[in-house]
Design an enzyme around this catalytic site. Sequence first.
Site: not given
Length: 243
Positions: A56-57, A106, A110, A147, A197
Amino acid sequence: MALAAGCAGDAANGQRQAAPARQEAALKKQPARPAGPPAARRLDCARLRCVAITFDDGPGEHTGQLLDRLKESGARATFFMLGQNVRGNEQLVRRMAYEGHELANHTWSHPNLTGMSSGAVRSEVRRTQRAIQQASGVEPKVFRPPYGATDAQVGRAVGMPQIMWSVDSQDWLHHNVARNVSAGVKSPKPGGVVLFHDIHHETVNAAPKILAGLRERGFTLVTVSELFQTRTLKPGSRYTNLW
């Protein structure tokens, strides 16, 4: 003297004529660039011990190194990317697609989507879809809420299957290579989805041992869509594992 000059001129002409031929031969020796992402693999994860490793991210400063390690291992993964991080990293995103990884959404920035209007949620998702598709030519098929925060309204606004996880490595909390390896190797079960991540260098440094350890346990490392290819995923619904 005239004869010598003529011979020198002929030699120079011959060198000029030979240069394009040498260049053409050199180009032929270079490996051909792929025309696009590889074809989807047909896998039966109801029979195989499949696990989907997800990141992720990103993309971020460590993503290229992670791609190197995945390539060395022959593993495929799924990258849930932030649209704002795609800008400036288009080559990395294209490389992900061309090396067989899955590109996923995603959101753009965020946020916690449960506190936003449906229109704002759709904007976060659509901007990211466009950014990823423009960078790679691939339109993401799956989504992960930041989250893990979602509800029925968010699901309707997103309009894509929402992929959660069965194992949270907590690499975002501990930043510890040994702990990442332990969580990544020991915790997954067949049909599982593991959360990491790629923005953390400790995660990237742990990746080779994680990939090797999962292989030693008999796992086949797949993308999210490969994991769920025997199931029909519904837009807005949440999925944590194959079963």
